[in-house]
Design a protein around this motif. Structure first.
Motif, mmCIF file in Angstrom:
data_model
loop_
_atom_site.group_PDB
_atom_site.id
_atom_site.type_symbol
_atom_site.label_atom_id
_atom_site.label_comp_id
_atom_site.label_asym_id
_atom_site.label_seq_id
_atom_site.Cartn_x
_atom_site.Cartn_y
_atom_site.Cartn_z
ATOM 1 N N MET A 1 36.736 24.077 63.135
ATOM 2 C CA MET A 1 36.048 23.790 64.396
ATOM 3 C C MET A 1 34.685 24.480 64.389
ATOM 4 O O MET A 1 34.438 25.396 63.632
ATOM 5 N N ARG A 2 33.828 23.999 65.251
ATOM 6 C CA ARG A 2 32.489 24.578 65.289
ATOM 7 C C ARG A 2 32.318 25.430 66.544
ATOM 8 O O ARG A 2 33.089 25.320 67.499
ATOM 9 N N TYR A 3 31.274 26.237 66.502
ATOM 10 C CA TYR A 3 30.962 27.102 67.640
ATOM 11 C C TYR A 3 30.407 26.256 68.783
ATOM 12 O O TYR A 3 29.545 25.408 68.580
ATOM 13 N N GLY A 31 42.313 33.917 72.598
ATOM 14 C CA GLY A 31 42.631 33.561 71.221
ATOM 15 C C GLY A 31 44.054 33.055 71.129
ATOM 16 O O GLY A 31 44.879 33.358 71.985
ATOM 17 N N THR A 32 44.334 32.276 70.107
ATOM 18 C CA THR A 32 45.690 31.745 69.971
ATOM 19 C C THR A 32 46.407 32.319 68.761
ATOM 20 O O THR A 32 47.549 31.961 68.511
ATOM 21 N N GLN A 33 45.753 33.182 68.000
ATOM 22 C CA GLN A 33 46.390 33.829 66.847
ATOM 23 C C GLN A 33 45.933 35.287 66.782
ATOM 24 O O GLN A 33 45.199 35.683 65.876
ATOM 25 N N ARG A 38 40.928 32.088 65.586
ATOM 26 C CA ARG A 38 39.801 31.615 66.376
ATOM 27 C C ARG A 38 39.944 32.106 67.817
ATOM 28 O O ARG A 38 41.052 32.314 68.302
ATOM 29 N N SER A 39 38.817 32.271 68.494
ATOM 30 C CA SER A 39 38.873 32.696 69.891
ATOM 31 C C SER A 39 37.641 32.203 70.633
ATOM 32 O O SER A 39 36.658 31.776 70.025
ATOM 33 N N SER A 40 37.751 32.257 71.948
ATOM 34 C CA SER A 40 36.591 32.027 72.813
ATOM 35 C C SER A 40 36.534 33.164 73.815
ATOM 36 O O SER A 40 37.549 33.801 74.114
ATOM 37 N N GLY A 144 43.390 5.398 72.640
ATOM 38 C CA GLY A 144 43.163 5.695 71.231
ATOM 39 C C GLY A 144 42.721 7.121 70.967
ATOM 40 O O GLY A 144 42.615 7.527 69.810
ATOM 41 N N ASP A 145 42.489 7.881 72.016
ATOM 42 C CA ASP A 145 42.071 9.272 71.812
ATOM 43 C C ASP A 145 43.264 10.161 71.477
ATOM 44 O O ASP A 145 44.332 10.041 72.089
ATOM 45 N N TYR A 146 43.047 11.046 70.536
ATOM 46 C CA TYR A 146 43.897 12.220 70.393
ATOM 47 C C TYR A 146 43.212 13.319 71.201
ATOM 48 O O TYR A 146 42.045 13.638 70.948
ATOM 49 N N LEU A 147 43.917 13.879 72.170
ATOM 50 C CA LEU A 147 43.406 15.046 72.889
ATOM 51 C C LEU A 147 44.107 16.270 72.315
ATOM 52 O O LEU A 147 45.332 16.379 72.402
ATOM 53 N N ILE A 148 43.344 17.155 71.715
ATOM 54 C CA ILE A 148 43.917 18.357 71.110
ATOM 55 C C ILE A 148 43.683 19.520 72.077
ATOM 56 O O ILE A 148 42.527 19.873 72.368
ATOM 57 N N ILE A 149 44.767 20.073 72.592
ATOM 58 C CA ILE A 149 44.677 21.094 73.639
ATOM 59 C C ILE A 149 45.314 22.384 73.132
ATOM 60 O O ILE A 149 46.531 22.437 72.933
ATOM 61 N N PRO A 150 44.509 23.419 72.877
ATOM 62 C CA PRO A 150 45.086 24.672 72.366
ATOM 63 C C PRO A 150 46.049 25.300 73.369
ATOM 64 O O PRO A 150 45.847 25.190 74.589
ATOM 65 N N ARG A 151 47.062 25.963 72.859
ATOM 66 C CA ARG A 151 48.031 26.633 73.729
ATOM 67 C C ARG A 151 47.307 27.580 74.675
ATOM 68 O O ARG A 151 46.300 28.183 74.313
ATOM 69 N N GLY A 152 47.820 27.686 75.883
ATOM 70 C CA GLY A 152 47.233 28.608 76.849
ATOM 71 C C GLY A 152 46.124 28.015 77.694
ATOM 72 O O GLY A 152 45.691 28.633 78.669
#
Ligand SMILES: [Fe+2]
Length: 383
Positions: A1-3, A31-33, A38-40, A144-152
């Motif tokens: 993923m990009r910033y 963060g999820t890990q 990765r984190s925001s 047709g979209d895949y929506l990718i939603i990180p946990r949390g």
């Protein structure tokens, strides 16, 4: 993923960042890990911990079929009655310790916010359009979209019209872009079947300053709780980082075609721990003069194969409807049904559209799934 950065953030992490009234914005690292993935970093008006009421709703129910039989299955998901919203309407079909696959066809809009703290989600929007509103901002979506939603991630789907149809992949590990598509900098390589321009990130960040009573349904440790806050959960003025929801439309998948039949890894779209997600899209077929475009039989001894059919055109299958799901378990071979191989000879293109999930550990089928099973499928190779 990009910033990505959206909204206002201070010039450095962990320094004073003040609201107009002089109080500090509340910084949250998301963060999820742990601290190594990765984190925001996001900046709230209110303390994200400031909950006013907590209600335990109950455990999620995943009921596996006891004494299940080893056989190929065909589920006609459109035989399920449409029910609930994009979260409550989910009907689990099969699961293991890595992934839960579900189907939803909605009758209601979400009247609350949702946070899945147990898993990342890939929502394949088979039918429907609207907005994915989240704490990271708003992302419009369409069929047709895949929506990718990180946990949390706190989110809700705001559907333009109900009757949204979703194939839900709930992942116990992060859903990633396959490593072999990326270079050492994370950039997508020339041979990748999609590129950065095909990936959509939150478009706008609206900061909600209003007070009230807001419900966030949280799934954590397999238990649903309702958390009530006295402020809108999207109270973020800005964020930056590498964790956020994103979208990729299956129509932007650039199929890899060849002289002879190309194997399933050429359809791989995402990867996670112990399973992969693949996309079958309209494409030109094999161009060897003696090519057999239909797949050969294969013994996936160590993986289960689930295919969700977004239309009724799939070269190797008969009797498939839009919304069908097939489950080909590990341990027995699968392949084209009688006549499909011969019928594929000389065919130049396919219109198929399907999502495949291959798991490396066996899946358990749910009691609900059997309610819509086509009982004839396991014997359908008999001619
Ligand atoms: Fe297969």
């Amino acid at each position: 993923m990009r910033y990505v950065q959206l909204g206002d953030v201070p010039v450095k992490h962990h320094i004073q960042f003040k609201q107009p009234d002089g109080t500090l914005y509340k910084e949250q690292l998301f963060g999820t890990q742990g601290f190594s993935g990765r984190s925001s970093t996001m900046y709230h008006i209110h303390l994200p911990t400031c909950v006013s009421e907590i209600e335990r709703i109950g455990e999620r129910r995943l009921e596996a079929v006891p004494d299940d039989m080893l056989k190929h299955r065909h589920l006609k998901t459109r035989s399920f009655q449409a029910q609930g919203d994009a979260v409550s309407g989910r009907i689990p079909l099969c699961f293991n310790n890595d992934v839960i696959l579900a189907y939803a066809r909605t009758t209601d809009r979400m009247s609350y916010f949702f946070k899945n703290a147990d898993g990342d989600e890939a929502l394949y929007i088979h039918q429907g359009s609207g907005r994915l509103e989240s704490m990271f901002g708003t992302l419009s979506y369409t069929s047709g979209d895949y929506l990718i939603i990180p946990r949390g991630t706190i989110y809700r789907l705001v559907e333009e019209t109900v009757d949204t149809e979703i194939f839900v992949v709930e992942s116990l590990s992060p859903i990633e872009i396959p490593r072999r598509y990326r270079n050492e900098y994370g950039q997508l390589l020339e041979h990748a079947p999609y590129r950065e321009r095909d990936i959509r990130v939150p478009e706008t960040l609206e900061t909600h300053r209003e007070d009230g009573r807001y419900k966030v349904r949280i799934l954590a440790r397999g238990i649903f709780h309702d958390y009530y806050y006295d402020f809108h959960p999207f109270d973020i003025v800005g964020w930056d980082g590498y964790v956020y929801p994103w979208a990729f439309n299956i129509q932007n998948y650039q199929p890899i075609t060849g002289l002879v039949h190309m194997p399933p890894p050429t359809h791989q779209t995402f990867e996670a721990h112990n399973y992969v997600i693949c996309s079958f899209v309209p494409r030109m077929l094999d161009y060897h003069p003696d090519a057999v475009p239909a797949p050969y039989h294969h013994s996936n001894i160590d993986s289960d194969e689930v295919i969700y059919y977004a239309n009724d055109k799939f070269g190797s299958r008969r009797g498939i409807e839009e919304g069908s799901v097939t489950l080909h378990p590990s341990g027995i071979p699968h392949g084209p049904q009688p006549g499909a191989t011969e019928a594929s000879i000389g065919v130049k293109e396919t219109k198929e559209l399907a999502v495949m999930v291959d798991t490396f550990h066996p899946l358990q089928i749910t009691k609900q799934a059997l309610e819509v099973e086509d009982p004839t499928y396991a014997m359908s190779w008999k001619g």
